[in-house]
Design a protein around this motif. Structure first.
Motif, PDB file in Angstrom:
ATOM      1  N   PHE A  41       0.862  -1.181   0.000  1.00 45.07           N
ATOM      2  CA  PHE A  41       0.000   0.000   0.000  1.00 45.07           C
ATOM      3  C   PHE A  41       0.903   1.236   0.000  1.00 45.07           C
ATOM      4  N   GLU A  42       0.680   2.125  -0.961  1.00 46.13           N
ATOM      5  CA  GLU A  42       1.545   3.303  -1.070  1.00 46.13           C
ATOM      6  C   GLU A  42       0.716   4.584  -1.094  1.00 46.13           C
ATOM      7  N   SER A  43       1.175   5.553  -0.317  1.00 49.51           N
ATOM      8  CA  SER A  43       0.574   6.883  -0.316  1.00 49.51           C
ATOM      9  C   SER A  43       1.677   7.890  -0.594  1.00 49.51           C
ATOM     10  N   SER A  44       1.353   9.156  -0.552  1.00 50.90           N
ATOM     11  CA  SER A  44       2.361  10.189  -0.786  1.00 50.90           C
ATOM     12  C   SER A  44       3.384  10.252   0.344  1.00 50.90           C
ATOM     13  N   GLU A  45       3.060   9.719   1.506  1.00 55.60           N
ATOM     14  CA  GLU A  45       3.925   9.818   2.683  1.00 55.60           C
ATOM     15  C   GLU A  45       4.659   8.521   3.024  1.00 55.60           C
ATOM     16  N   GLU A  46       4.061   7.362   2.720  1.00 57.89           N
ATOM     17  CA  GLU A  46       4.669   6.117   3.163  1.00 57.89           C
ATOM     18  C   GLU A  46       4.331   4.949   2.248  1.00 57.89           C
ATOM     19  N   ILE A  47       5.115   3.874   2.446  1.00 63.32           N
ATOM     20  CA  ILE A  47       4.870   2.599   1.775  1.00 63.32           C
ATOM     21  C   ILE A  47       4.680   1.541   2.858  1.00 63.32           C
ATOM     22  N   LYS A  48       3.644   0.760   2.754  1.00 59.34           N
ATOM     23  CA  LYS A  48       3.351  -0.259   3.744  1.00 59.34           C
ATOM     24  C   LYS A  48       3.288  -1.621   3.075  1.00 59.34           C
ATOM     25  N   VAL A  49       4.029  -2.575   3.610  1.00 60.92           N
ATOM     26  CA  VAL A  49       4.056  -3.943   3.103  1.00 60.92           C
ATOM     27  C   VAL A  49       3.530  -4.868   4.188  1.00 60.92           C
ATOM     28  N   THR A  50       2.577  -5.707   3.854  1.00 61.26           N
ATOM     29  CA  THR A  50       1.998  -6.615   4.843  1.00 61.26           C
ATOM     30  C   THR A  50       1.986  -8.039   4.308  1.00 61.26           C
ATOM     31  N   THR A  51       2.236  -8.994   5.206  1.00 58.58           N
ATOM     32  CA  THR A  51       2.065 -10.411   4.922  1.00 58.58           C
ATOM     33  C   THR A  51       1.050 -10.948   5.931  1.00 58.58           C
ATOM     34  N   SER A  52       0.882 -12.245   5.944  1.00 61.15           N
ATOM     35  CA  SER A  52      -0.051 -12.833   6.904  1.00 61.15           C
ATOM     36  C   SER A  52       0.454 -12.716   8.333  1.00 61.15           C
ATOM     37  N   ASP A  53       1.780 -12.460   8.502  1.00 58.14           N
ATOM     38  CA  ASP A  53       2.375 -12.441   9.843  1.00 58.14           C
ATOM     39  C   ASP A  53       2.894 -11.083  10.287  1.00 58.14           C
ATOM     40  N   VAL A  54       3.424 -10.292   9.370  1.00 60.38           N
ATOM     41  CA  VAL A  54       4.086  -9.049   9.766  1.00 60.38           C
ATOM     42  C   VAL A  54       3.633  -7.879   8.908  1.00 60.38           C
ATOM     43  N   SER A  55       3.923  -6.700   9.437  1.00 58.96           N
ATOM     44  CA  SER A  55       3.625  -5.457   8.725  1.00 58.96           C
ATOM     45  C   SER A  55       4.855  -4.561   8.784  1.00 58.96           C
ATOM     46  N   PHE A  56       5.210  -3.949   7.649  1.00 60.41           N
ATOM     47  CA  PHE A  56       6.381  -3.083   7.556  1.00 60.41           C
ATOM     48  C   PHE A  56       5.967  -1.760   6.936  1.00 60.41           C
ATOM     49  N   THR A  57       6.374  -0.650   7.564  1.00 56.84           N
ATOM     50  CA  THR A  57       6.030   0.672   7.059  1.00 56.84           C
ATOM     51  C   THR A  57       7.298   1.487   6.821  1.00 56.84           C
ATOM     52  N   PHE A  58       7.415   2.077   5.650  1.00 61.52           N
ATOM     53  CA  PHE A  58       8.564   2.905   5.277  1.00 61.52           C
ATOM     54  C   PHE A  58       8.087   4.338   5.072  1.00 61.52           C
ATOM     55  N   THR A  59       8.710   5.282   5.791  1.00 61.60           N
ATOM     56  CA  THR A  59       8.351   6.692   5.684  1.00 61.60           C
ATOM     57  C   THR A  59       9.245   7.366   4.656  1.00 61.60           C
ATOM     58  N   LYS A  60       8.663   7.907   3.596  1.00 64.79           N
ATOM     59  CA  LYS A  60       9.439   8.447   2.485  1.00 64.79           C
ATOM     60  C   LYS A  60      10.273   9.663   2.873  1.00 64.79           C
ATOM     61  N   ALA A  61       9.740  10.535   3.681  1.00 64.18           N
ATOM     62  CA  ALA A  61      10.424  11.790   4.005  1.00 64.18           C
ATOM     63  C   ALA A  61      11.702  11.577   4.804  1.00 64.18           C
ATOM     64  N   THR A  62      11.706  10.615   5.713  1.00 70.38           N
ATOM     65  CA  THR A  62      12.839  10.409   6.618  1.00 70.38           C
ATOM     66  C   THR A  62      13.635   9.147   6.335  1.00 70.38           C
ATOM     67  N   GLY A  63      13.050   8.198   5.602  1.00 68.29           N
ATOM     68  CA  GLY A  63      13.708   6.913   5.384  1.00 68.29           C
ATOM     69  C   GLY A  63      13.562   5.969   6.557  1.00 68.29           C
ATOM     70  N   ALA A  64      12.816   6.386   7.586  1.00 66.78           N
ATOM     71  CA  ALA A  64      12.609   5.541   8.763  1.00 66.78           C
ATOM     72  C   ALA A  64      11.609   4.433   8.456  1.00 66.78           C
ATOM     73  N   ASN A  65      11.680   3.371   9.223  1.00 71.52           N
ATOM     74  CA  ASN A  65      10.747   2.272   9.035  1.00 71.52           C
ATOM     75  C   ASN A  65      10.319   1.705  10.375  1.00 71.52           C
ATOM     76  N   SER A  66       9.275   0.922  10.350  1.00 72.21           N
ATOM     77  CA  SER A  66       8.790   0.272  11.565  1.00 72.21           C
ATOM     78  C   SER A  66       8.258  -1.102  11.217  1.00 72.21           C
ATOM     79  N   PHE A  67       8.277  -1.998  12.224  1.00 72.98           N
ATOM     80  CA  PHE A  67       7.837  -3.375  12.042  1.00 72.98           C
ATOM     81  C   PHE A  67       6.778  -3.697  13.089  1.00 72.98           C
ATOM     82  N   GLY A  68       5.940  -4.641  12.766  1.00 69.21           N
ATOM     83  CA  GLY A  68       4.947  -5.075  13.736  1.00 69.21           C
ATOM     84  C   GLY A  68       3.978  -6.066  13.144  1.00 69.21           C
ATOM     85  N   THR A  69       2.798  -6.102  13.691  1.00 67.41           N
ATOM     86  CA  THR A  69       1.722  -6.937  13.190  1.00 67.41           C
ATOM     87  C   THR A  69       0.650  -6.019  12.604  1.00 67.41           C
ATOM     88  N   SER A  70      -0.445  -6.597  12.179  1.00 66.83           N
ATOM     89  CA  SER A  70      -1.521  -5.789  11.613  1.00 66.83           C
ATOM     90  C   SER A  70      -2.167  -4.885  12.650  1.00 66.83           C
TER      91      SER A  70
END
Length: 245
Positions: A41-70
């Protein structure tokens, strides 16, 4: 970013486009992974990748990311940097990567060391292969995630400040002593770095004497006295002081 499995994500950062084009050798021997279903899932601010187990979010402005569940974020990127340096006459980089857990945790793994610690959360650990100390740069959290630091280089977990490193004594050559002054009652980590005057040379065998003392309200107590008669002095010593008064 690569989805290796429903519960395995690989994140790679590069100091430059040229470095990315050159590539690098990974610690992971497995290069082929079975196809895994995931959504992007991509917006103007971030990219989010999800699987059945994990969720990953990448922030375009800073290059920061986060991990977790849904439903919750477990681990957040707290910053990274590449500092140009020279290693054995070749251009290289010092890499710093920080993460922040969203809940209290314990951190286990990292290899086999002579420091007596099990939980490395907050501990300044020198990760370099040494006689009787084996580095395995993989850590497991009590929150349920694992983290592989995919890097061959000499690395620090929770790098210590310079004033916590050993102060060598000139007349003793390869020996040293350091004192820690407690600022308040409580628990502390200590770290003593390379013990030889030339930090580029590993310290093998006997001939080294290290004295570490902790100074509190009740006085000074020797917590480690590694004598010259003891073999296999580790290249660095990390420990935990509890109930310092």
């Amino acid at each position: 970013r690569r989805v290796c499995a429903a519960n395995v994500l690989r994140i790679t950062k590069w100091p430059s486009a040229a470095a990315k084009a050159k590539g690098r050798i990974s610690l992971v021997a497995k290069t082929e992974w079975p196809e895994t279903k995931f959504q992007v899932f991509e917006s103007s601010e971030e990219i989010k990748v999800t699987t059945s187990d994990v969720s990953f979010t990448f922030t375009k402005a800073t290059g920061a990311n986060s991990f977790g569940t849904s439903s919750q974020v477990i681990l957040e990127d707290a910053g990274h940097s590449f500092i140009a340096t020279e290693d054995m006459g070749k251009a290289s980089h010092q890499v710093l990567q920080s993460w922040r857990a969203t809940n209290p945790e314990a951190l286990y793994g990292g290899g086999s060391y002579q420091n007596g610690l099990v939980n490395y959360k907050g501990a300044p650990l020198s990760m370099i292969q040494f006689n009787l100390e084996a580095v395995v740069p993989f850590f497991v959290s009590s929150l349920g995630y694992g983290l592989l630091w995919d890097n061959y280089a000499w690395s620090y977990l929770n790098p210590p400040t310079e004033d916590a490193l050993v102060k060598p004594i000139a007349e003793k050559g390869q020996s040293g002593e350091v004192e820690f002054q407690a600022a308040a009652d409580g628990d502390y980590f200590f770290h003593v770095g390379r013990l030889m005057d030339d930090a580029k040379v590993p310290s093998f065998g006997a001939g080294h004497e290290t004295i570490i003392t902790a100074k509190g309200v009740a006085g000074t107590e020797t917590i480690i006295h590694w004598t010259r008669d003891q073999q296999n002095h580790p290249s660095s010593i990390t420990g935990r002081l509890t109930n310092v008064k």
